[in-house]
Design a protein around this motif. Structure first.
Motif, short mmCIF file in Angstrom:
data_model
loop_
_atom_site.label_atom_id
_atom_site.label_comp_id
_atom_site.label_asym_id
_atom_site.label_seq_id
_atom_site.Cartn_x
_atom_site.Cartn_y
_atom_site.Cartn_z
N PHE A 107 64.25 36.81 43.99
CA PHE A 107 63.06 36.97 44.82
C PHE A 107 61.85 36.88 43.90
N THR A 108 61.00 35.90 44.13
CA THR A 108 59.87 35.66 43.24
C THR A 108 58.57 35.97 43.97
N ILE A 109 57.81 36.89 43.43
CA ILE A 109 56.54 37.28 44.04
C ILE A 109 55.39 36.95 43.10
N GLY A 110 54.30 36.47 43.66
CA GLY A 110 53.11 36.17 42.87
C GLY A 110 52.01 37.18 43.15
N SER A 111 51.03 37.23 42.26
CA SER A 111 49.90 38.13 42.47
C SER A 111 48.67 37.60 41.74
N VAL A 112 47.52 37.82 42.34
CA VAL A 112 46.27 37.56 41.65
C VAL A 112 46.05 38.65 40.60
N ARG A 113 45.15 38.36 39.65
CA ARG A 113 44.80 39.37 38.64
C ARG A 113 43.81 40.35 39.26
N VAL A 136 51.86 35.91 37.84
CA VAL A 136 50.43 36.16 38.04
C VAL A 136 49.65 34.86 37.85
N ALA A 137 48.80 34.54 38.83
CA ALA A 137 48.02 33.30 38.76
C ALA A 137 46.81 33.45 39.69
N ASN A 138 46.05 32.35 39.87
CA ASN A 138 44.91 32.40 40.78
C ASN A 138 45.36 32.14 42.22
N SER A 139 44.47 32.42 43.16
CA SER A 139 44.83 32.36 44.59
C SER A 139 45.30 30.98 45.02
N ASP A 140 44.58 29.94 44.61
CA ASP A 140 44.93 28.58 45.03
C ASP A 140 46.34 28.20 44.58
N SER A 170 33.86 35.87 38.49
CA SER A 170 35.14 35.17 38.62
C SER A 170 35.12 34.31 39.87
N ARG A 171 36.22 33.55 40.07
CA ARG A 171 36.38 32.74 41.27
C ARG A 171 36.97 33.55 42.41
N PHE A 172 37.34 34.79 42.15
CA PHE A 172 37.98 35.60 43.18
C PHE A 172 36.99 35.93 44.29
N PRO A 173 37.49 36.09 45.53
CA PRO A 173 36.61 36.47 46.65
C PRO A 173 35.85 37.77 46.40
N ASN A 211 19.68 44.16 35.90
CA ASN A 211 19.43 43.77 34.52
C ASN A 211 20.78 43.56 33.86
N VAL A 212 21.28 42.31 33.92
CA VAL A 212 22.64 42.02 33.47
C VAL A 212 22.76 42.16 31.96
N ILE A 213 23.67 43.02 31.53
CA ILE A 213 23.91 43.22 30.10
C ILE A 213 25.22 42.57 29.66
N ALA A 214 26.12 42.33 30.62
CA ALA A 214 27.41 41.70 30.28
C ALA A 214 27.97 41.03 31.52
N GLU A 215 28.70 39.94 31.31
CA GLU A 215 29.42 39.26 32.39
C GLU A 215 30.90 39.24 32.02
N ILE A 216 31.70 39.87 32.85
CA ILE A 216 33.12 40.11 32.56
C ILE A 216 33.97 39.53 33.68
N ASP A 217 35.13 38.95 33.30
CA ASP A 217 35.95 38.26 34.31
C ASP A 217 37.17 39.05 34.79
N THR A 218 37.34 40.30 34.37
CA THR A 218 38.40 41.14 34.91
C THR A 218 37.83 42.51 35.27
N ILE A 219 38.29 43.06 36.37
CA ILE A 219 37.81 44.36 36.82
C ILE A 219 38.18 45.45 35.82
N THR A 220 39.37 45.36 35.24
CA THR A 220 39.80 46.36 34.26
C THR A 220 38.82 46.45 33.10
N SER A 221 38.35 45.30 32.62
CA SER A 221 37.39 45.28 31.52
C SER A 221 36.02 45.77 31.96
N VAL A 222 35.65 45.46 33.21
CA VAL A 222 34.38 45.97 33.75
C VAL A 222 34.38 47.50 33.72
N VAL A 223 35.46 48.10 34.21
CA VAL A 223 35.56 49.56 34.23
C VAL A 223 35.50 50.12 32.81
#
Length: 293
Positions: free
Chosen positions: A91-97, A124-128, A191-194, A211-223
């Motif tokens: 059984f193979t399941i996928g997930s977005v990051r 794990v991959a992108n939605s498309d 990110s490209r995520f919704p 006042n943007v100080i950083a642009e981060i592409d994962t929520i974990t890193s944002v936190v």
């Protein structure tokens, strides 16, 4: 071409030699060789580069491997469904990051108790990519956000409707999200995520000047950036489960904004019983924000 040939071919690809594949499928090396010859004769192409030791799949072989894995999985699923035997195979399941990705391993652990003969893989991959892989059968199901591009052959079932919060470093004076995001440096989720689109749409609608100080592409890193005092940001509830007391969190949006995550599957999936169980566990682990089928 039959399923036995395809299983033998897959075993060769996995084990690297005809001899090891023969042990794996319970045949003699000569029988394995005969099955490969018959398969190559039927597809009218050589599937291996025999100039290397051990032999390797050539480009046609790699293409055949992907098709063979899908066909074997489908055949096993059909036999399970018709015979009522214990569900096995893969059984193979996928997930977005996603920050909610942590829910999947917990659900898989419970699923393995219900289906001990089932081998479970997570991709794990992108939605498309995930949606395409579910359509083609490379994945049985995938966790994706609410998405307008879901193919008509697929069904998307939400399991989590979670609120968004504006967060700031510990010790920040609590105040409305608009003030906090305007007063402090802004750690932007890009990110490209919704989810990123949902956040930026509401920021613009609310007239918040950041006042943007950083642009981060994962929520974990944002936190992590917020926890360590870099600035404020906006994240979903699932990102805050492990940060109790480490940040100040206030509702984001007026009214508060929510986003949904769900499982996508083929409408005629032979793994419907497994997916239904998986969905139930994900709802359970989502607590008050779980969405039952």
């Amino acid at each position: 071409m039959d399923i036995r040939q395809l299983k033998t071919f897959i075993a060769i690809a996995e084990h690297g030699t005809f001899a090891k594949a023969a042990d794996a499928v319970g045949l003699t090396p000569s029988a394995v060789s005969q099955q490969v010859q018959a398969l190559e004769s039927e597809v009218r192409a050589e599937l291996f580069d025999r100039s290397t030791r051990p032999i390797t799949l050539n480009s046609q072989g790699l293409q055949m491997l992907e098709a063979a894995q899908g066909l074997v999985r489908s055949a096993d699923d059909i036999v399970d469904a018709i015979s009522g035997r214990a569900i096995g195979g893969t059984f193979t399941i996928g997930s977005v990051r996603s920050s909610a990705l942590s829910l999947i391993p917990r659900a898989i652990t419970e699923l393995k108790k219900d289906f001990p003969d089932l081998k479970i893989k997570l991709h794990v991959a992108n939605s498309d990519e995930l949606l395409n892989d579910v359509v083609t059968g490379r994945l049985d199901s995938a966790m994706v956000a609410e998405y307008s591009g879901v193919h008509s052959s697929l069904r998307w079932s939400p399991f989590l409707r979670e609120p968004l919060f504006a967060i700031a470093p510990k010790g920040t004076r609590p105040r409305p999200a608009e003030e906090m995001l305007s007063d402090l440096p802004y750690v932007k989720f890009v990110s490209r995520f919704p989810l990123a689109h949902i956040i930026e749409t509401e920021v613009a609608r609310s007239g918040i000047v950041t006042n943007v100080i950083a642009e981060i592409d994962t929520i974990t890193s944002v936190v992590a950036c917020v926890v360590h005092g870099l600035g404020a940001s906006i994240v979903p509830w699932s990102a805050l489960k492990e940060t109790s007391g480490e940040v100040v969190a206030v509702p984001f949006g007026a009214p508060q904004i929510y986003r949904q995550l769900g499982l996508v599957e083929r409408r005629t999936s032979p793994r419907a019983a497994v997916i239904d169980k998986l969905h139930g566990y994900l709802v359970s682990f989502s607590g008050d924000y779980g969405v039952a089928r």
